[in-house]
Design a protein around this motif. Structure first.
Motif, PDB file in Angstrom:
ATOM      1  N   LYS A   1      -7.145  -5.521  -8.848  1.00 47.78           N
ATOM      2  CA  LYS A   1      -7.857  -4.239  -8.840  1.00 47.78           C
ATOM      3  C   LYS A   1      -8.515  -3.998  -7.480  1.00 47.78           C
ATOM      4  N   GLU A   2      -9.072  -5.061  -6.899  1.00 49.56           N
ATOM      5  CA  GLU A   2      -9.685  -4.931  -5.578  1.00 49.56           C
ATOM      6  C   GLU A   2      -8.626  -4.600  -4.532  1.00 49.56           C
ATOM      7  N   LEU A   3      -7.461  -5.193  -4.674  1.00 51.03           N
ATOM      8  CA  LEU A   3      -6.369  -4.910  -3.751  1.00 51.03           C
ATOM      9  C   LEU A   3      -5.947  -3.446  -3.853  1.00 51.03           C
ATOM     10  N   THR A   4      -5.878  -2.938  -5.063  1.00 51.51           N
ATOM     11  CA  THR A   4      -5.539  -1.531  -5.273  1.00 51.51           C
ATOM     12  C   THR A   4      -6.604  -0.625  -4.650  1.00 51.51           C
ATOM     13  N   ALA A   5      -7.863  -0.998  -4.799  1.00 52.26           N
ATOM     14  CA  ALA A   5      -8.950  -0.211  -4.196  1.00 52.26           C
ATOM     15  C   ALA A   5      -8.844  -0.246  -2.669  1.00 52.26           C
ATOM     16  N   LEU A   6      -8.499  -1.409  -2.123  1.00 52.86           N
ATOM     17  CA  LEU A   6      -8.341  -1.527  -0.678  1.00 52.86           C
ATOM     18  C   LEU A   6      -7.198  -0.642  -0.182  1.00 52.86           C
ATOM     19  N   LYS A   7      -6.114  -0.635  -0.905  1.00 50.92           N
ATOM     20  CA  LYS A   7      -4.979   0.212  -0.553  1.00 50.92           C
ATOM     21  C   LYS A   7      -5.398   1.683  -0.588  1.00 50.92           C
ATOM     22  N   SER A   8      -6.159   2.048  -1.568  1.00 47.67           N
ATOM     23  CA  SER A   8      -6.634   3.424  -1.679  1.00 47.67           C
ATOM     24  C   SER A   8      -7.510   3.797  -0.481  1.00 47.67           C
ATOM     25  N   ARG A   9      -8.344   2.869  -0.035  1.00 54.08           N
ATOM     26  CA  ARG A   9      -9.183   3.144   1.145  1.00 54.08           C
ATOM     27  C   ARG A   9      -8.328   3.366   2.382  1.00 54.08           C
ATOM     28  N   TYR A  10      -7.267   2.580   2.539  1.00 48.74           N
ATOM     29  CA  TYR A  10      -6.356   2.776   3.668  1.00 48.74           C
ATOM     30  C   TYR A  10      -5.708   4.156   3.610  1.00 48.74           C
ATOM     31  N   GLN A  11      -5.301   4.567   2.434  1.00 46.17           N
ATOM     32  CA  GLN A  11      -4.681   5.883   2.291  1.00 46.17           C
ATOM     33  C   GLN A  11      -5.680   6.991   2.598  1.00 46.17           C
ATOM     34  N   THR A  12      -6.922   6.806   2.198  1.00 50.90           N
ATOM     35  CA  THR A  12      -7.963   7.780   2.494  1.00 50.90           C
ATOM     36  C   THR A  12      -8.204   7.866   3.995  1.00 50.90           C
ATOM     37  N   LEU A  13      -8.231   6.713   4.645  1.00 53.82           N
ATOM     38  CA  LEU A  13      -8.405   6.679   6.098  1.00 53.82           C
ATOM     39  C   LEU A  13      -7.283   7.443   6.788  1.00 53.82           C
ATOM     40  N   TYR A  14      -6.062   7.215   6.351  1.00 50.82           N
ATOM     41  CA  TYR A  14      -4.933   7.903   6.952  1.00 50.82           C
ATOM     42  C   TYR A  14      -5.036   9.411   6.733  1.00 50.82           C
ATOM     43  N   ALA A  15      -5.450   9.803   5.545  1.00 43.03           N
ATOM     44  CA  ALA A  15      -5.605  11.236   5.254  1.00 43.03           C
ATOM     45  C   ALA A  15      -6.652  11.862   6.176  1.00 43.03           C
ATOM     46  N   ARG A  16      -7.694  11.125   6.501  1.00 43.12           N
ATOM     47  CA  ARG A  16      -8.710  11.626   7.433  1.00 43.12           C
ATOM     48  C   ARG A  16      -8.174  11.657   8.859  1.00 43.12           C
ATOM     49  N   PHE A  17      -7.328  10.714   9.192  1.00 45.84           N
ATOM     50  CA  PHE A  17      -6.792  10.557  10.529  1.00 45.84           C
ATOM     51  C   PHE A  17      -5.787  11.657  10.880  1.00 45.84           C
ATOM     52  N   LYS A  18      -4.996  12.094   9.925  1.00 42.96           N
ATOM     53  CA  LYS A  18      -3.929  13.063  10.152  1.00 42.96           C
ATOM     54  C   LYS A  18      -4.422  14.372  10.782  1.00 42.96           C
ATOM     55  N   PRO A  19      -5.481  15.006  10.294  1.00 42.04           N
ATOM     56  CA  PRO A  19      -5.943  16.243  10.941  1.00 42.04           C
ATOM     57  C   PRO A  19      -6.391  16.022  12.394  1.00 42.04           C
ATOM     58  N   VAL A  20      -6.899  14.852  12.687  1.00 44.17           N
ATOM     59  CA  VAL A  20      -7.317  14.550  14.063  1.00 44.17           C
ATOM     60  C   VAL A  20      -6.095  14.549  14.978  1.00 44.17           C
ATOM     61  N   ILE A  21      -5.012  13.948  14.526  1.00 43.94           N
ATOM     62  CA  ILE A  21      -3.761  13.936  15.304  1.00 43.94           C
ATOM     63  C   ILE A  21      -3.305  15.364  15.571  1.00 43.94           C
ATOM     64  N   ASP A  22      -3.292  16.169  14.527  1.00 48.85           N
ATOM     65  CA  ASP A  22      -2.833  17.547  14.660  1.00 48.85           C
ATOM     66  C   ASP A  22      -3.709  18.329  15.636  1.00 48.85           C
ATOM     67  N   GLU A  23      -5.009  18.133  15.542  1.00 46.52           N
ATOM     68  CA  GLU A  23      -5.935  18.836  16.445  1.00 46.52           C
ATOM     69  C   GLU A  23      -5.763  18.369  17.885  1.00 46.52           C
ATOM     70  N   GLN A  24      -5.533  17.073  18.082  1.00 49.00           N
ATOM     71  CA  GLN A  24      -5.308  16.561  19.436  1.00 49.00           C
ATOM     72  C   GLN A  24      -4.055  17.174  20.046  1.00 49.00           C
ATOM     73  N   LYS A  25      -2.989  17.284  19.257  1.00 42.95           N
ATOM     74  CA  LYS A  25      -1.757  17.886  19.758  1.00 42.95           C
ATOM     75  C   LYS A  25      -1.978  19.345  20.139  1.00 42.95           C
ATOM     76  N   GLU A  26      -2.693  20.077  19.288  1.00 40.46           N
ATOM     77  CA  GLU A  26      -2.961  21.487  19.555  1.00 40.46           C
ATOM     78  C   GLU A  26      -3.829  21.642  20.806  1.00 40.46           C
ATOM     79  N   THR A  27      -4.835  20.810  20.938  1.00 40.88           N
ATOM     80  CA  THR A  27      -5.716  20.868  22.106  1.00 40.88           C
ATOM     81  C   THR A  27      -4.939  20.556  23.378  1.00 40.88           C
TER      82      THR A  27
END
Length: 131
Positions: A58-84
């Motif tokens: 269960k802890e491993l699943t929670a850790l995986k979920s945190r990684y996915q959340t981090l990536y979801a937060r990271f994606k808009p930053v990439i897009d904004e950097q490209k646009e800038t």
């Protein structure tokens, strides 16, 4: 594995590398989960005094979920950097065009570039062919 995409900027290479790291981490977590489930099923140990394997999963699943959340937060930053980057390149191209036109109309030339300016120009050439 597919072919690696060509990159137009060092930032895009960093973004791609970071995305690949997140994907690798996600894959590694899936593999670890699979191995843990297999080991639990294969050995069924009495785990007196140790952490419950189900809790670990269960802890491993929670850790995986945190990684996915981090990536979801990271994606808009990439897009904004490209646009800038795109906006900065467009503005710089327009500025260079205006300077060249001014030079033509006034018969003036800029002083020779410094070493730093030459270095920056070389770094920008792949992204801005008009330089």
């Amino acid at each position: 594995m597919g072919t690696q995409p060509s990159f137009n900027a060092p930032q895009e290479r960093k973004s791609f590398t970071l995305r690949r790291k997140f994907q690798k981490a996600d894959s590694d977590l899936d593999y670890i989960q699979y191995r843990l489930e297999y080991e639990i099923k294969a050995t069924h140990p009495d785990s007196a005094g140790k952490k419950n394997p189900v809790t670990l999963l269960k802890e491993l699943t929670a850790l995986k979920s945190r990684y996915q959340t981090l990536y979801a937060r990271f994606k808009p930053v990439i897009d904004e950097q490209k646009e800038t980057k795109s906006r900065i390149c467009a503005t710089l191209n327009k500025t260079m065009t205006v300077i060249k036109e001014l030079q033509k109309h006034t018969d003036l030339e800029l002083s020779p570039m410094t070493e730093e300016e030459k270095t920056v120009t070389e770094q920008l050439k792949p992204h801005m062919p008009d330089l």
